[in-house]
Design a protein around this motif. Structure first.
Motif, PDB file in Angstrom:
ATOM      1  N   HIS A 177     -16.720  20.814  29.171  1.00 12.29           N
ATOM      2  CA  HIS A 177     -16.455  20.976  27.735  1.00 12.29           C
ATOM      3  C   HIS A 177     -17.340  22.011  27.055  1.00 12.29           C
ATOM      4  O   HIS A 177     -17.102  22.380  25.904  1.00 12.29           O
ATOM      5  CB  HIS A 177     -16.658  19.635  27.003  1.00 12.29           C
TER       6      HIS A 177
ATOM      7  N   LEU B 166      -8.467  10.664  22.772  1.00 16.59           N
ATOM      8  CA  LEU B 166      -7.462  11.665  23.154  1.00 16.59           C
ATOM      9  C   LEU B 166      -6.371  11.748  22.098  1.00 16.59           C
ATOM     10  O   LEU B 166      -5.960  12.837  21.688  1.00 16.59           O
ATOM     11  CB  LEU B 166      -6.841  11.294  24.504  1.00 16.59           C
ATOM     12  N   GLU B 167      -5.906  10.570  21.651  1.00 19.89           N
ATOM     13  CA  GLU B 167      -4.836  10.553  20.643  1.00 19.89           C
ATOM     14  C   GLU B 167      -5.295  11.177  19.329  1.00 19.89           C
ATOM     15  O   GLU B 167      -4.491  11.707  18.563  1.00 19.89           O
ATOM     16  CB  GLU B 167      -4.347   9.112  20.427  1.00 19.89           C
TER      17      GLU B 167
ATOM     18  N   ARG C  17     -11.541  16.100  23.142  1.00 19.56           N
ATOM     19  CA  ARG C  17     -11.605  16.419  24.571  1.00 19.56           C
ATOM     20  C   ARG C  17     -12.519  15.378  25.202  1.00 19.56           C
ATOM     21  O   ARG C  17     -13.631  15.158  24.699  1.00 19.56           O
ATOM     22  CB  ARG C  17     -12.160  17.825  24.773  1.00 19.56           C
ATOM     23  N   VAL C  18     -12.052  14.732  26.261  1.00 22.37           N
ATOM     24  CA  VAL C  18     -12.750  13.541  26.754  1.00 22.37           C
ATOM     25  C   VAL C  18     -13.145  13.679  28.217  1.00 22.37           C
ATOM     26  O   VAL C  18     -12.321  14.064  29.060  1.00 22.37           O
ATOM     27  CB  VAL C  18     -11.844  12.294  26.586  1.00 22.37           C
TER      28      VAL C  18
ATOM     29  N   ARG D 212      -7.269  18.021  28.434  1.00 23.06           N
ATOM     30  CA  ARG D 212      -8.347  17.490  27.581  1.00 23.06           C
ATOM     31  C   ARG D 212      -9.040  16.275  28.193  1.00 23.06           C
ATOM     32  O   ARG D 212      -9.891  15.671  27.559  1.00 23.06           O
ATOM     33  CB  ARG D 212      -7.783  17.138  26.197  1.00 23.06           C
ATOM     34  N   LEU D 213      -8.672  15.921  29.456  1.00 25.86           N
ATOM     35  CA  LEU D 213      -9.253  14.734  30.094  1.00 25.86           C
ATOM     36  C   LEU D 213      -9.872  15.120  31.429  1.00 25.86           C
ATOM     37  O   LEU D 213      -9.165  15.561  32.336  1.00 25.86           O
ATOM     38  CB  LEU D 213      -8.151  13.682  30.295  1.00 25.86           C
TER      39      LEU D 213
ATOM     40  N   ASP E 115     -10.809  15.810  15.815  1.00 25.44           N
ATOM     41  CA  ASP E 115     -10.021  16.815  16.516  1.00 25.44           C
ATOM     42  C   ASP E 115     -10.920  17.872  17.173  1.00 25.44           C
ATOM     43  O   ASP E 115     -11.790  18.446  16.509  1.00 25.44           O
ATOM     44  CB  ASP E 115      -9.080  17.490  15.494  1.00 25.44           C
TER      45      ASP E 115
ATOM     46  N   ALA F 160     -11.275   6.040  25.457  1.00 28.90           N
ATOM     47  CA  ALA F 160     -10.865   7.375  25.916  1.00 28.90           C
ATOM     48  C   ALA F 160      -9.470   7.703  25.386  1.00 28.90           C
ATOM     49  O   ALA F 160      -9.216   8.803  24.884  1.00 28.90           O
ATOM     50  CB  ALA F 160     -10.897   7.427  27.443  1.00 28.90           C
ATOM     51  N   GLN F 161      -8.584   6.733  25.487  1.00 30.94           N
ATOM     52  CA  GLN F 161      -7.213   6.917  25.002  1.00 30.94           C
ATOM     53  C   GLN F 161      -7.201   7.186  23.490  1.00 30.94           C
ATOM     54  O   GLN F 161      -6.503   8.079  23.005  1.00 30.94           O
ATOM     55  CB  GLN F 161      -6.416   5.636  25.314  1.00 30.94           C
TER      56      GLN F 161
END
Ligand SMILES: NC(=O)c1ccc[n+]([C@@H]2O[C@H](COP(=O)([O-])OP(=O)(O)OC[C@H]3O[C@@H](n4cnc5c(N)ncnc54)[C@H](O)[C@@H]3O)[C@@H](O)[C@H]2O)c1
Length: 253
Positions: free
Chosen positions: A79, A26-27, A31-32, A54-55, A4, A22-23
Motif C-alpha cells: 500500500h 473494502l465496502e 485498501r486492505v 484493494r485486498l 475512501d 476487512a469486508q
C-alpha cells in the motif's frame, strides 16, 4: 464513512471479526491488507472474499515481534503507507487457574497483548506519517469485568484496555488509539471456546441469556464500530473503550 482510499492492516483478518472488518473497510473504499498466522490461511481468506486489487496478504505470527514486523512490512510494501491498524488477532480459551501452565499463560499473553503492542510499534512510523493515523484494538467485556474460568483471557484483555489508554496519551495528537469491548460474538472463536467437547457448537443460545439484549452479537456489528472509530468521523475520540455487548457492562447482573 470517510475512509475512501485509506490503507488499512487488519491482524487476524482471515476470520471472524477481523474478516468482517476487512469486508466493511473494502465496502467503504479502503485498501486492505489482511494478516493471519500463515500465508495459506490468508490466501484462502482472500480467495473467499473475492480478491481484487484493494485486498492483499500480510501474513505473520503476531505472537512474535518479528511476525508483527513482517505483517506490517507486507502491508507497507503493498500500500506504500498505512492509515489504520486493527489489532484483531487473538485467542480465547477457558481454563481454570489450577489447570493452567506457563505455556498456556505465555501463549495467551503473546498473541493477545504482545501482538497488539508490537504490531502497533511496527506500524507507528507509517501511522504518524499518515496525518490521520488510527489504531483500533480488540479488547472484550472480559477486559472490563472479571469472569470465572477465563482468568488469563481476562488479564490479557484488561491489559489491552489500559494499553489502549496509555498509547492514546503517548501518541496524541498524531495517532488516535481506541478499543472495542465486544460481548459474545458469533464467530469460530466463540463456537469453539464455549464448546464442551472440542467441536464447534451448533449455536450459542445459552450465551444469549446474560446479554440484556437477549442475543449474542454479530461480527458485522463489531466491524461497523471498528470502521467508525478508525475513520476521521471519530476524530475527537481517542483512548476510548467502547462496549459492544448488548448491555452486559451497563450493570444489572
Ligand atoms: N468472538 C467473541 O465472542 C469475542 C468477544 C470479545 C472479543 N473478541 C476478540 O475479538 C478478536 C477477534 O475474535 P474472533 O471472534 O474474530 O476470533 P476468530 O478465532 O474467529 O479469529 C481470530 C483470528 O486471529 C488469528 N490469529 C490467532 N492467532 C494468531 C497469531 N498468532 N498470528 C496471527 N493471527 C492469529 C486467527 O487465525 C483468526 O484469523 C480477538 O482478539 C478476540 O479476543 C472476540
Amino acid at each position: 464513512m470517510n475512509i475512501d482510499g485509506k490503507a488499512v492492516l487488519i491482524t487476524g483478518g482471515s476470520r471472524g471479526i477481523g474478516r468482517a472488518a476487512a469486508q466493511a473497510f473494502l465496502e467503504a473504499g479502503a485498501r486492505v491488507a489482511i494478516n493471519g498466522r500463515t500465508q495459506d490461511s490468508v490466501a484462502r481468506a482472500i480467495e473467499a472474499m473475492g480478491g481484487g486489487s484493494r485486498l492483499v496478504a500480510a501474513p505473520g505470527d503476531v505472537a512474535t515481534a518479528a511476525g508483527c514486523e513482517a505483517a506490517v512490512a507486507a502491508a507497507l510494501a503493498a500500500h506504500g503507507g498505512l492509515d489504520v491498524l486493527v489489532n484483531s488477532a487473538g485467542v480465547f480459551e477457558r481454563r481454570p487457574i489450577a489447570e493452567s501452565d506457563e505455556a498456556f499463560w505465555d501463549s495467551m499473553m503473546d498473541i493477545n497483548v504482545k501482538g497488539t503492542y508490537f504490531c502497533s510499534r511496527a506500524a507507528l512510523p507509517a501511522l504518524e506519517e499518515s496525518g490521520a493515523g488510527s489504531i483500533v484494538n480488540l479488547a472484550s467485556i472480559a477486559g472490563l469485568e472479571g469472569y470465572a474460568g477465563v482468568t488469563a483471557y481476562c488479564a490479557s484483555k484488561g491489559a489491552i484496555v489500559n494499553l489502549t489508554r496509555a498509547m492514546a496519551i503517548e501518541l496524541a495528537p498524531a495517532v488516535r488509539v481506541n478499543c472495542v469491548c465486544p460481548g459474545v460474538i458469533d464467530t469460530d472463536m466463540a463456537r469453539l471456546g464455549f464448546s464442551e467437547d472440542g467441536t464447534p457448537r451448533a449455536d450459542l443460545d445459552d450465551q444469549a441469556e446474560f446479554h440484556p439484549m437477549k442475543r449474542v452479537g454479530t461480527a458485522e456489528e463489531v466491524a461497523k464500530a471498528i470502521l467508525y472509530l478508525a475513520s476521521p468521523d471519530a476524530g475527537f475520540i481517542t483512548g476510548a473503550a467502547l462496549p459492544i455487548d448488548g448491555g452486559v457492562t451497563a450493570g444489572g447482573h
